[in-house]
Scaffold this motif. Structure first.
Motif, short mmCIF file in Angstrom:
data_model
loop_
_atom_site.label_atom_id
_atom_site.label_comp_id
_atom_site.label_asym_id
_atom_site.label_seq_id
_atom_site.Cartn_x
_atom_site.Cartn_y
_atom_site.Cartn_z
N ASP A 1 0.81 -1.22 0.00
CA ASP A 1 0.00 0.00 0.00
C ASP A 1 0.84 1.27 0.00
OD1 ASP A 1 -2.42 -1.16 -0.26
OD2 ASP A 1 -3.01 -0.96 1.85
N HIS A 2 1.86 1.32 0.86
CA HIS A 2 2.67 2.53 0.96
C HIS A 2 3.36 2.83 -0.37
CE1 HIS A 2 6.39 4.83 1.79
NE2 HIS A 2 5.56 5.55 2.52
N ASP A 3 3.96 1.77 -0.96
CA ASP A 3 4.64 1.93 -2.25
C ASP A 3 3.65 2.38 -3.33
OD1 ASP A 3 6.96 1.09 -1.04
OD2 ASP A 3 6.73 -1.01 -1.65
N PHE A 4 2.46 1.81 -3.29
CA PHE A 4 1.41 2.16 -4.25
C PHE A 4 1.10 3.65 -4.16
CE2 PHE A 4 -3.05 2.85 -5.30
CZ PHE A 4 -3.14 2.27 -6.55
N TYR A 5 0.94 4.16 -2.94
CA TYR A 5 0.59 5.58 -2.77
C TYR A 5 1.75 6.52 -3.15
CZ TYR A 5 -3.91 4.26 -0.97
OH TYR A 5 -5.18 3.75 -0.87
N VAL A 6 2.99 6.07 -2.93
CA VAL A 6 4.15 6.86 -3.35
C VAL A 6 4.15 6.99 -4.87
CG1 VAL A 6 6.68 6.86 -3.52
CG2 VAL A 6 5.58 6.37 -1.33
N LYS A 7 3.94 5.86 -5.56
CA LYS A 7 3.90 5.86 -7.03
C LYS A 7 2.73 6.71 -7.53
CE LYS A 7 7.20 2.78 -7.79
NZ LYS A 7 8.38 3.00 -8.61
N MET A 8 1.60 6.62 -6.82
CA MET A 8 0.42 7.39 -7.22
C MET A 8 0.67 8.89 -7.05
SD MET A 8 -3.43 6.96 -5.89
CE MET A 8 -3.23 8.19 -4.63
N LYS A 9 1.38 9.26 -5.96
CA LYS A 9 1.71 10.66 -5.72
C LYS A 9 2.61 11.19 -6.85
CE LYS A 9 3.81 13.55 -2.18
NZ LYS A 9 4.64 13.53 -0.99
N ASN A 10 3.57 10.38 -7.28
CA ASN A 10 4.46 10.76 -8.39
C ASN A 10 3.64 10.96 -9.67
OD1 ASN A 10 6.80 10.73 -6.92
ND2 ASN A 10 7.33 8.62 -7.47
N ALA A 11 2.74 10.03 -9.95
CA ALA A 11 1.90 10.11 -11.14
C ALA A 11 1.04 11.37 -11.08
CB ALA A 11 1.03 8.88 -11.28
N SER A 12 0.52 11.67 -9.91
CA SER A 12 -0.32 12.85 -9.71
C SER A 12 0.48 14.12 -10.01
CB SER A 12 -0.83 12.86 -8.28
OG SER A 12 -1.60 14.00 -8.04
N LYS A 13 1.73 14.14 -9.56
CA LYS A 13 2.61 15.28 -9.81
C LYS A 13 2.88 15.44 -11.31
CE LYS A 13 6.97 15.01 -8.83
NZ LYS A 13 8.16 14.67 -8.08
N PHE A 14 3.14 14.32 -12.00
CA PHE A 14 3.37 14.36 -13.45
C PHE A 14 2.14 14.91 -14.17
CE2 PHE A 14 6.35 10.48 -12.89
CZ PHE A 14 7.41 11.31 -12.62
N LEU A 15 0.95 14.46 -13.76
CA LEU A 15 -0.29 14.91 -14.39
C LEU A 15 -0.49 16.40 -14.15
CD1 LEU A 15 -2.56 11.89 -13.50
CD2 LEU A 15 -1.97 12.61 -15.81
N ALA A 16 -0.16 16.87 -12.96
CA ALA A 16 -0.32 18.29 -12.62
C ALA A 16 0.58 19.15 -13.50
CB ALA A 16 -0.01 18.52 -11.15
N GLU A 17 1.74 18.61 -13.90
CA GLU A 17 2.67 19.33 -14.78
C GLU A 17 2.20 19.32 -16.23
OE1 GLU A 17 6.37 17.30 -14.17
OE2 GLU A 17 6.65 18.12 -12.17
N GLY A 18 1.12 18.58 -16.51
CA GLY A 18 0.58 18.53 -17.87
C GLY A 18 1.12 17.38 -18.70
#
Length: 173
Positions: A100-117
């Motif tokens: 779970d923790h690793d999943f949320y870390v990866k999800m946070k990274n993906a969220s950051k990438f999406l925010a950058e467009g």
């Protein structure tokens, strides 16, 4: 002698056709005349004779200021380039049995990438016998998409390619 490339029109003495259809600087049709006459007419107005439609029968030439025309064309190209939106494809790699923790870390990274467009490619990497249970990878990708559904939309659904299962997410709106 000037070098002629395919994207630049022929001007003045470079025009090879015997007869040309001439259009004045004010977009007025002057009719068909010999290339020499057209060139003399252009020089009389202190302008250039530019071949605008070389494939016409006879070719169409316009009397204009070529330097000004090239400048306007470059300006338009620059504006078009500015308006073009560029994005890159970022990748986030996961495993079918991710904690779970690793999943949320990866999800946070993906969220950051999406925010950058950027678009995000989510990859599940299978090892050994894990490939016999692709539904585990499918579940992880579905969960990933569901967690990010507020800011992302699935552009390319999950697909198994060799030992990897990939899905592409893009920013909403």
């Amino acid at each position: 002698m000037t070098i002629i490339s395919k994207d630049t029109p022929r001007i003045n003495e470079e025009i090879r056709a015997r007869e040309v259809r001439v259009v004045s600087a004010d977009n007025e049709q002057l009719g068909i005349m010999s290339a020499r006459e057209a060139l003399a007419l252009a020089e009389e107005h202190q302008l250039d004779l530019v071949e605008v439609a070389p494939n016409g029968k006879p070719p169409v030439c316009r009397i204009m200021n070529y330097g000004k025309y090239r400048y306007e064309q470059q300006k338009r190209e620059k504006e078009a380039k500015k308006k073009q939106k560029t994005f890159t494809l970022k990748e986030v790699k996961l495993r079918p049995h991710i904690e779970d923790h690793d999943f949320y870390v990866k999800m946070k990274n993906a969220s950051k990438f999406l925010a950058e467009g950027n678009k995000v490619k989510v990859t599940i990497m299978f090892r050994g016998r894990e490939l016999s249970h692709p539904e585990l990878g499918q579940n992880v990708l579905t969960r990933f998409a569901k967690e990010l559904e507020e800011q992302a939309v699935v552009e390319k659904a999950a697909k198994l390619e060799g030992r990897n299962m990939t899905m592409i997410l893009a920013k909403k709106g």
